[in-house]
Design a protein around this motif. Structure first.
Motif, short mmCIF file in Angstrom:
data_model
loop_
_atom_site.label_atom_id
_atom_site.label_comp_id
_atom_site.label_asym_id
_atom_site.label_seq_id
_atom_site.Cartn_x
_atom_site.Cartn_y
_atom_site.Cartn_z
N MET A 1 0.84 -1.19 0.00
CA MET A 1 0.00 0.00 0.00
C MET A 1 0.89 1.25 0.00
O MET A 1 1.86 1.34 0.74
N THR A 2 0.53 2.22 -0.86
CA THR A 2 1.29 3.46 -0.96
C THR A 2 1.20 4.27 0.33
O THR A 2 0.12 4.44 0.89
N TYR A 3 2.34 4.79 0.78
CA TYR A 3 2.34 5.67 1.95
C TYR A 3 2.45 7.10 1.46
O TYR A 3 3.22 7.40 0.52
N VAL A 4 1.67 8.00 2.06
CA VAL A 4 1.61 9.38 1.59
C VAL A 4 1.93 10.33 2.75
O VAL A 4 1.30 10.26 3.81
N PHE A 5 2.90 11.21 2.51
CA PHE A 5 3.29 12.22 3.49
C PHE A 5 2.77 13.59 3.06
O PHE A 5 2.48 13.82 1.88
N CYS A 6 2.69 14.50 3.99
CA CYS A 6 2.37 15.89 3.69
C CYS A 6 3.23 16.77 4.59
O CYS A 6 3.06 16.75 5.82
N GLU A 7 4.14 17.51 4.00
CA GLU A 7 5.03 18.39 4.76
C GLU A 7 5.14 19.73 4.03
O GLU A 7 5.04 19.80 2.81
N TRP A 8 5.38 20.79 4.80
CA TRP A 8 5.35 22.15 4.25
C TRP A 8 6.70 22.64 3.74
O TRP A 8 7.73 22.47 4.39
N GLY A 9 6.67 23.27 2.58
CA GLY A 9 7.76 24.08 2.08
C GLY A 9 9.08 23.38 1.87
O GLY A 9 9.16 22.15 1.76
N LEU A 10 10.13 24.20 1.80
CA LEU A 10 11.46 23.68 1.50
C LEU A 10 11.95 22.72 2.57
O LEU A 10 12.54 21.68 2.26
N SER A 11 11.70 23.04 3.82
CA SER A 11 12.12 22.12 4.89
C SER A 11 11.38 20.80 4.78
O SER A 11 11.95 19.74 5.09
N GLY A 12 10.13 20.85 4.34
CA GLY A 12 9.37 19.62 4.13
C GLY A 12 9.97 18.76 3.04
O GLY A 12 10.07 17.53 3.18
N ILE A 13 10.39 19.40 1.95
CA ILE A 13 11.04 18.65 0.87
C ILE A 13 12.32 18.01 1.37
O ILE A 13 12.61 16.84 1.11
N GLU A 14 13.11 18.79 2.11
CA GLU A 14 14.37 18.25 2.63
C GLU A 14 14.13 17.04 3.54
O GLU A 14 14.91 16.08 3.54
N VAL A 131 3.77 7.34 -11.23
CA VAL A 131 5.18 7.72 -11.18
C VAL A 131 5.88 7.10 -9.98
O VAL A 131 7.02 6.63 -10.07
N ALA A 132 5.20 7.08 -8.83
CA ALA A 132 5.81 6.57 -7.60
C ALA A 132 5.90 5.05 -7.58
O ALA A 132 6.72 4.48 -6.84
N GLY A 133 5.08 4.38 -8.40
CA GLY A 133 5.08 2.92 -8.38
C GLY A 133 4.70 2.42 -7.01
O GLY A 133 3.67 2.78 -6.46
N GLU A 134 5.55 1.61 -6.41
CA GLU A 134 5.30 1.10 -5.06
C GLU A 134 5.92 1.99 -3.98
O GLU A 134 5.83 1.68 -2.79
#
Length: 236
Positions: A1-14, A131-134
């Protein structure tokens, strides 16, 4: 099962890099909406981190691209204003400087990047799964920037991220669950809340209410812009 995160802004991407197989940048007012409008018309959009104008012009010339003008001085030319991009011709190369959405787009290293907004939430969710596949998916609301450069969480990006998460199956992080719940909870009140948000008021008061209205056209786009070879193009 795909896991999905949600984080804010540049620090979130890092925080997400190395943990996710795809990143969705959500900057509803207005980078992601502008990208969706232009790419839907068949254009290629090159994000450029906001900064020195002459450097952007040189890079645009190198790529054979048209450099978008600052929204408030565009005078009918293409700009970060989604309304200005409604007539972008098919096949055009557009360089789009942005202090937030472009910077985030270019901060993901080799991880695939998509640009999501209210207009294309379902299409971007479908493409991100493929795009993410598994692998895991990171949904990143851009927010706005305070004068000191820190992130100001933005209502429109929280709800835009929630709209995409609404269409994503899988196991959601607590942060992703909250964003999705917020989107589902506001229901038909979403347009009023975004118009009343700080970003919405700034654009409306500045004479760019049409940009807000275009951003509020939920679900009208089947385009999923994906960053490839330095430019956003329609995912196929």
């Amino acid at each position: 099962m795909t896991y999905v995160f949600c984080e804010w802004g540049l620090s979130g991407i890092e925080a997400l890099l190395g943990r996710v197989a795809a990143v969705v940048i959500v900057d509803v007012l207005s980078f992601s909406t502008a990208v969706d409008v232009a790419v839907s018309k068949g254009a290629m959009v090159y994000p450029f981190p906001y900064g020195e104008r002459e450097a952007a012009q040189r890079e645009a010339e190198r790529l054979g691209a048209v450099l978008a003008q600052p929204r408030r001085t565009a005078g009918g030319q293409f700009s970060l204003s989604p309304a200005s991009l409604a007539t972008v011709p098919d096949g055009m190369r557009l360089m789009l400087p942005s202090p937030n959405g472009s910077r985030l787009s270019l901060s993901c290293g080799g991880t695939p990047v998509l640009a999501g907004c209210l207009r294309n939430a379902a299409a971007v969710a479908r493409a991100a799964r493929i795009v993410a596949g598994e692998g895991a998916i990171g949904v990143v609301p851009a927010g706005e920037l305070w004068p000191d450069g820190s992130v100001r969480p933005a209502v429109e990006d929280l709800l835009g991220a929630g709209a995409i998460l609404h269409h994503l199956d899988g196991s959601l992080s607590a942060e992703a669950e909250i964003a999705r719940a917020a989107y589902r909870a506001v229901g038909a009140d979403l347009p009023r809340l975004i118009r009343a948000s700080m970003s919405g008021r700034e654009l409306i008061d500045g004479g760019f209410g049409s940009d807000v209205e275009m951003a509020l056209e939920s679900g009208i786009s089947a385009c999923a812009p994906v960053l490839r070879d330095g430019a956003y193009r329609a995912y196929r």
